[in-house]
Design a protein around this motif. Sequence first.
Motif, PDB file in Angstrom:
ATOM      1  N   UNK A   7       0.930  -1.122  -0.031  1.00  0.00           N
ATOM      2  CA  UNK A   7       0.009  -0.044  -0.159  1.00  0.00           C
ATOM      3  C   UNK A   7       0.654   1.256   0.116  1.00  0.00           C
ATOM      4  N   UNK A   8       0.295   2.234  -0.796  1.00  0.00           N
ATOM      5  CA  UNK A   8       1.110   3.531  -0.718  1.00  0.00           C
ATOM      6  C   UNK A   8       0.496   4.421   0.102  1.00  0.00           C
ATOM      7  N   UNK A   9       1.294   5.185   1.116  1.00  0.00           N
ATOM      8  CA  UNK A   9       0.902   6.117   2.155  1.00  0.00           C
ATOM      9  C   UNK A   9       0.980   7.446   1.627  1.00  0.00           C
ATOM     10  N   UNK A  10       2.170   7.703   1.020  1.00  0.00           N
ATOM     11  CA  UNK A  10       2.843   8.960   0.397  1.00  0.00           C
ATOM     12  C   UNK A  10       3.469   8.997  -0.710  1.00  0.00           C
ATOM     13  N   UNK A  11       3.165  10.102  -1.709  1.00  0.00           N
ATOM     14  CA  UNK A  11       4.154   9.981  -3.142  1.00  0.00           C
ATOM     15  C   UNK A  11       3.601  11.184  -3.628  1.00  0.00           C
ATOM     16  N   UNK A  12       4.626  11.833  -4.528  1.00  0.00           N
ATOM     17  CA  UNK A  12       4.631  13.153  -5.149  1.00  0.00           C
ATOM     18  C   UNK A  12       3.828  14.054  -4.234  1.00  0.00           C
ATOM     19  N   UNK A  13       4.316  14.133  -3.356  1.00  0.00           N
ATOM     20  CA  UNK A  13       3.619  15.172  -2.192  1.00  0.00           C
ATOM     21  C   UNK A  13       4.739  16.617  -2.235  1.00  0.00           C
ATOM     22  N   UNK A  14       4.088  17.510  -2.500  1.00  0.00           N
ATOM     23  CA  UNK A  14       4.873  18.741  -2.739  1.00  0.00           C
ATOM     24  C   UNK A  14       5.602  19.203  -1.374  1.00  0.00           C
ATOM     25  N   UNK A  15       5.489  18.761  -0.388  1.00  0.00           N
ATOM     26  CA  UNK A  15       6.044  19.083   1.024  1.00  0.00           C
ATOM     27  C   UNK A  15       7.220  18.237   1.165  1.00  0.00           C
ATOM     28  N   UNK A  16       7.331  17.145   0.547  1.00  0.00           N
ATOM     29  CA  UNK A  16       8.391  16.268   0.882  1.00  0.00           C
ATOM     30  C   UNK A  16       8.980  15.503  -0.608  1.00  0.00           C
ATOM     31  N   UNK A  17       9.188  16.398  -1.519  1.00  0.00           N
ATOM     32  CA  UNK A  17       9.637  16.064  -2.877  1.00  0.00           C
ATOM     33  C   UNK A  17      10.807  15.107  -2.949  1.00  0.00           C
ATOM     34  N   UNK A  18      10.502  13.990  -3.939  1.00  0.00           N
ATOM     35  CA  UNK A  18      11.344  13.003  -4.235  1.00  0.00           C
ATOM     36  C   UNK A  18      11.201  11.873  -2.993  1.00  0.00           C
ATOM     37  N   UNK A  19      10.395  11.854  -2.300  1.00  0.00           N
ATOM     38  CA  UNK A  19       9.837  10.728  -1.153  1.00  0.00           C
ATOM     39  C   UNK A  19       8.630  10.176  -1.212  1.00  0.00           C
ATOM     40  N   UNK A  20       8.578   8.892  -1.365  1.00  0.00           N
ATOM     41  CA  UNK A  20       7.629   8.221  -1.185  1.00  0.00           C
ATOM     42  C   UNK A  20       7.473   7.083  -0.183  1.00  0.00           C
ATOM     43  N   UNK A  21       6.616   6.695   0.472  1.00  0.00           N
ATOM     44  CA  UNK A  21       6.135   5.897   1.847  1.00  0.00           C
ATOM     45  C   UNK A  21       5.214   4.900   1.313  1.00  0.00           C
ATOM     46  N   UNK A  22       5.714   3.720   1.545  1.00  0.00           N
ATOM     47  CA  UNK A  22       4.897   2.435   1.309  1.00  0.00           C
ATOM     48  C   UNK A  22       4.945   1.643   2.439  1.00  0.00           C
ATOM     49  N   UNK A  23       3.887   0.778   2.468  1.00  0.00           N
ATOM     50  CA  UNK A  23       3.724  -0.345   3.513  1.00  0.00           C
ATOM     51  C   UNK A  23       5.086  -1.198   3.358  1.00  0.00           C
ATOM     52  N   UNK A  24       5.362  -1.842   4.602  1.00  0.00           N
ATOM     53  CA  UNK A  24       6.581  -2.881   4.909  1.00  0.00           C
ATOM     54  C   UNK A  24       6.025  -4.209   4.807  1.00  0.00           C
ATOM     55  N   UNK A  25       6.088  -5.135   4.015  1.00  0.00           N
ATOM     56  CA  UNK A  25       5.235  -6.203   3.780  1.00  0.00           C
ATOM     57  C   UNK A  25       6.046  -7.406   4.460  1.00  0.00           C
ATOM     58  N   UNK A  26       7.179  -7.607   4.094  1.00  0.00           N
ATOM     59  CA  UNK A  26       8.065  -8.796   4.753  1.00  0.00           C
ATOM     60  C   UNK A  26       9.207  -9.113   3.869  1.00  0.00           C
ATOM     61  N   UNK A  27       9.562 -10.191   4.054  1.00  0.00           N
ATOM     62  CA  UNK A  27      10.915 -10.729   3.237  1.00  0.00           C
ATOM     63  C   UNK A  27      10.646 -11.508   1.890  1.00  0.00           C
ATOM     64  N   UNK A  28      11.577 -11.310   1.166  1.00  0.00           N
ATOM     65  CA  UNK A  28      11.396 -11.900  -0.256  1.00  0.00           C
ATOM     66  C   UNK A  28      11.244 -13.485  -0.054  1.00  0.00           C
TER      67      UNK A  28
END
Length: 631
Positions: free
Chosen positions: A239-260
């Motif tokens: 799941x994507x929590x944050x992306x393309x946000x003007x307040x924090x350009x260049x940063x995206x935050x997603x869910x941590x799922x687990x190991x490969x």
Amino acid sequence: LTCGVLKPSVGVEQVQTSQLQRVSNGYGQQSMTTVEATEAATAAASEVVAVKKAILPLDTGSGLLGRGVLLQILTSIGVEIGVAESVLKAVCPTPVTDVPYKEVIDWIFAAKPFSRKTCASEQQQGQQLQQQQHATVLHCSGDDAASLLVACQLCLPAWDSVAADSVHCELLSRSSTGTTVVRVSAISSELQPPAVVLRLSGQPATQALKKVVREGGWSLAEAAAEALGRNRDGRTAARVFLAADRRVPGISITEFIGEPVHDGPGPGWLDPGSAVELGRLVAALHTMHDGWFDIYEVLAQRDLCDTGYCEVLQLWSSASKLAGAPPSAAEWKQAMNAVGQYGHFAVDIYGAALALERSLNLGSGWSERLEATGARPLQPREREQLCSALVAARGFIAEACGLLDGRSLLARIVVGHCDLHALNILRRESDGSLAMIGLDAPRRALAAVDLSHCLSLFVLEPELPYPSLQTRRAMMRAYAAAVGRDASQQVDSAASNAATAVASEKDNEWVDELVLDLEKGVALNAVFGAIAGYLTLGPRQRTSWGLLGVASRAIGALRSVAAGTAPNLRARLLRDGVRPSVLGPSCLQPFSRGGALRWRRGFWNSDLKTARLWFPDVEPPDMSVLGDFLC
């Protein structure tokens, strides 16, 4: 050493195997004293200095290198494959894509203990041992931690109560473009917020902000992650929590799922149960609404031909840069006429081959890069060999796609992952289900591409049992059933009819046709790997030639089956896949074990007779120029 290929012009002497084993065995067995290790390192110093000098230029600023390429380097300088694998597991046990190769190389040659970094106390380390044991940790200053915390708090209220000194950052990977991926968690907090994966763009913040302001939206990777993360209740991908946000350009935050699902990109994890899960996972990707991709598709030609870079056509973009100019309208038309109907995956490969041919004709690109490293420029014989290889690659991709013409299920054009190896498939810690990551270059492609990726890696692993016919049937039944449930909502859907037939047919007739279509996808992935190899490893290597050989031999067998003239071959392909046809008899077999393309000892004999017999379509690389050290 340029991109993993050792050249004689660097002046590298081959390191004595026995000396390297003495040094490297000290870590795995813990039996070598400090004095013995020092003596071993001193004894090998004269050879080692040259090798280290050759290895260091690989650093492009990230300090990290893919595990597979590093493994090739270790084995090419005399470290036995088993020892090399043990060293990598010891110094970097977490299954990440990249490893800090400079520290690994320094440790091997100096027999110094590898430093495991941590920013937590001993008590905190004990609490996190099961999830983060021996993890490489990114040290954050107070300001950095505060910045990352602010980013997390923008999208996840559970992080509001976390203090900056409790932010724990675990480095997962760092690309050559500077993009850093870290796992961010809280090491001490009354209310434990969910761990997240934070991606920091390699672009300067001002450039990233301009991109957001100018385009008002996502990069291709962000858009793909957002679309998949919000699809199917967020089960297909993180799941994507944050992306393309003007307040924090260049940063995206997603869910941590687990190991490969596996500790390397190779295929060792694909058992019958996992095959069923993989079939369902890929079906979820291939049946999701893909309207989000339309804008990238519409702008592909304009972006590539006008600016020389297109996110959807990354191979072609890189090859055009090497050629010194974007593709012309005529080149674009040629690629689209040849394979345009099969989606961007095929167009990207075909167009990149065209651009690489152009770079040879112009006499620039590769030669300039070689000269910059002090190596000899490409010789006429090399140019001729490379040109014939690229022409063959274009023919192979067109024919492999053509073999899928008229197939109703795996010839569908879908928005695919196009790099679905084991390190990009995670198993959720919460419920054990599968999810995918690494959506950096999704493209429209034949559906067979994603499903066949794991099978294509089995071809390079002769000692691993190929997935049984029952396993491949199970994967296709699971895929067809999931596609059928989605497509059944559409009127007169050919995909729904085919999927329903496959899922319900008891005599396996329909499903066996799909299993054969899977093998056609192996050829597609091999050609992709060959062109990517030229761009990442350079012109002087055997890997790309070998992958083109895989494609050629697989296509030859599948061509005979498609013509209906080889019923016995069809039965063998169903039972054993294309691998026996690719490898050939034992006297010709080219590959050995190792999780990457590794050449069997004796295959490259002095007169190249074996290589020419195995893959006669294209002359093998010139040994006199390549020398002894190459992939």
